[in-house]
Design an enzyme around this catalytic site. Structure first.
Site: not given
Ligand SMILES: Cc1cc2nc3c(=O)[nH]c(=O)nc-3n(C[C@H](O)[C@H](O)[C@H](O)COP(=O)(O)OP(=O)(O)OC[C@H]3O[C@@H](n4cnc5c(N)ncnc54)[C@H](O)[C@@H]3O)c2cc1C
Length: 469
Positions: A253, A276
């Site tokens: 990740h 994000r």
């Protein structure tokens, strides 16, 4: 329950079954065994039960369900697509595992909701899914915590259930080819034995940075992880002939938080993708370097193309920057991260002159003034337009983290552990992240909790059928 290892099969029922690992796979298996009136001894090496399962934050997949009533054949095809090139080998075997997973997903969610009373009423669509099918609760408690604590509480109410924590299984015992128990050691180090058929639900090896990761993915050796730094346990099963599959397929990740209070901890807290998605940007040395909505893999590759800022653990210093608009959209997440000291509310001037220019360019793209030079087209809730040194932002330092290991021991659709050549190992089942083959090259978000419930319950049922009534 300790009995001689040469226990005759007809006596197994009295001594019950052994489950190794108290994450969701182990708890699902134990619940199924108890529902068949089989006594369960659950061994857990940590002081606290719940494994990585208790940390799960996005949810569990299922379709159709009462909250996602659309009949959804695409779940199977989405999973095959996400598995990617791995499907080229052992294709029929993988297809059977995947259809078992997706066809049982409706019953798995229903078991959690209707039988166990867990709230999973919110449904979201995660990356790689063609429909919304990832379930979580409507309240503040993350899905992993609510599922694990509810199942554990129910188990602890049963006289048939016994949990021993801080006890590590060190060996699988056999009588001839048949698995007949385990050797284990608790806090005082004294080796003991338990006898009975065994369900292995001991999780993955993402946290084994210098051991199994270094062995199977030397390029990821020393990486921090969202998993506790503990050795992987597949070697206990290969020692008795279990076959491994997909050991080099590891999910990284791009954004785990570097905690300013303990920057060199190998254990990192995940910075949720929603940050994000809602409009956050990433800076490396004060500059943007990629469209932040790119895939996890592409973002990770863009970061790791630069030299790391620390070798132990092997990590990078990337700034995650959010404005007040992103904060409002993801308030509950960000308040939590600020409370944990992983993010702070500050001014852009804190990030340096180069960052000011980069953020200004990003804001111009978000407001439609200019095209984004990195080709990002969606800015969601970013609202800051007049970027100045004193503009308020929320920042945190992030680095790529090893998150999930797709590989593990080979099982069939009955959760039986297989040897090379496909022969089952009698008296042994496995479920959850310790197994390989269910996800191929890339696990879909929400499918790990699902595999724990589906194959954990299958393992419990098969094991109870193996024991004489
Ligand atoms: C931060 C985070 C968020 C995630 N979010 C999601 C999500 O939203 N949805 C999703 O589907 N997946 C998610 N995942 C992945 C998912 O949580 C795990 O893959 C899954 O829970 C694994 O469950 P498990 O039961 O196989 O293993 P675990 O939950 O890891 O449990 C294994 C247990 O076995 C014990 N054990 C290991 N070896 C031994 C031994 N020798 N003797 C005794 N005990 C042993 C371990 O201590 C551990 O408690 C997330 C993972 C993380 C880290």
């Amino acid at each position: 329950m300790a009995t001689p290892s040469a226990l005759p099969a007809q006596n197994l029922a009295r001594s019950g079954a052994i489950v190794v690992g108290s994450g969701l796979a182990g708890l699902s298996a134990a619940s199924q065994l108890i529902s068949h009136n089989v006594p369960v001894q659950l061994l857990e090496r940590s002081a606290k039960p719940g494994g990585n399962s208790i940390k799960a934050s996005s949810g569990i997949n299922g379709a159709p369900t009462k909250y996602q009533p659309v009949s959804d054949d695409a779940f199977y095809t989405d999973t095959v697509k996400s598995a990617g090139k791995a499907m080229a080998a052992m294709t029929a075997h993988r297809e059977t595992l995947i259809s078992t997973l997706t066809n049982s997903s409706s019953a798995a969610v229903s078991w959690l909701v209707d039988t166990n009373g867990i709230d999973l009423s919110k449904v979201a669509q995660l990356g790689g899914h063609s429909f919304p099918r990832t379930h979580r609760g409507a309240g503040q408690t993350p899905p992993g915590a609510s599922i694990v604590t509810t199942l554990l509480k129910a188990l602890q109410g049963s006289p048939l259930f016994q949990l021993q924590t801080s006890c590590t299984v060190t060996k699988v015992l056999q009588t001839g080819p048949r698995v007949t128990g385990v050797e284990y050691a608790c806090e005082n180090g004294e080796k003991k034995e338990l006898h009975g058929p065994v369900i292995f639900a001991a999780g993955g090896f993402a946290g084994d940075a210098e051991g199994m990761l270094a062995q199977y993915r030397p390029d990821l050796a020393g990486y921090p992880s969202t998993n506790d730094p503990r050795p992987g346990t597949q070697p206990l099963l290969t020692a008795i002939g279990a076959q491994l599959l997909d050991m080099d397929l590891v999910q990284v990740h791009p954004t785990g938080f570097v905690d300013p209070a303990n920057p060199s901890s190998p254990l990192k807290f995940l910075a949720a993708e929603v940050l994000r998605g809602e409009g956050g940007l990433l800076l490396l040395d004060g500059k943007r370097f990629i469209d932040e909505l790119e895939t996890r893999e592409n973002i990770t590759n863009a970061i790791t193309a630069h030299p790391p800022t620390s070798k132990t653990p092997r990590q990078w210093t990337v700034q995650l920057v959010l404005d007040e608009g992103v904060y409002s959209a993801a308030k509950s997440h960000i308040d939590f991260y600020v409370w944990k000291g992983l993010m702070k509310k500050t001014k852009i001037s804190d990030l340096g002159a180069e960052a000011l220019d980069s953020i200004r360019q990003f804001a111009n793209a978000a407001s439609g003034k200019n095209a984004d030079p990195l080709h990002r087209t969606a800015f969601a809730n970013w609202t800051l337009t007049d970027v100045a040194p004193e503009s308020v932002v929320y920042i945190g330092t992030v680095t790529p983290v090893v998150h999930f290991t797709m590989g593990g021991v080979l099982i069939n659709e009955k959760a039986e552990v297989l040897k090379e050549g496909g022969e089952r190992i009698e008296g042994l089942w496995a479920a959850g992240e310790v197994t390989g083959g269910v996800h191929g090259g890339n696990r879909l978000g929400g499918s790990s909790l699902l595999e724990c419930v589906v194959f954990g319950r299958i393992a419990g049922s098969q094991c109870s059928g193996y024991l004489p009534a």
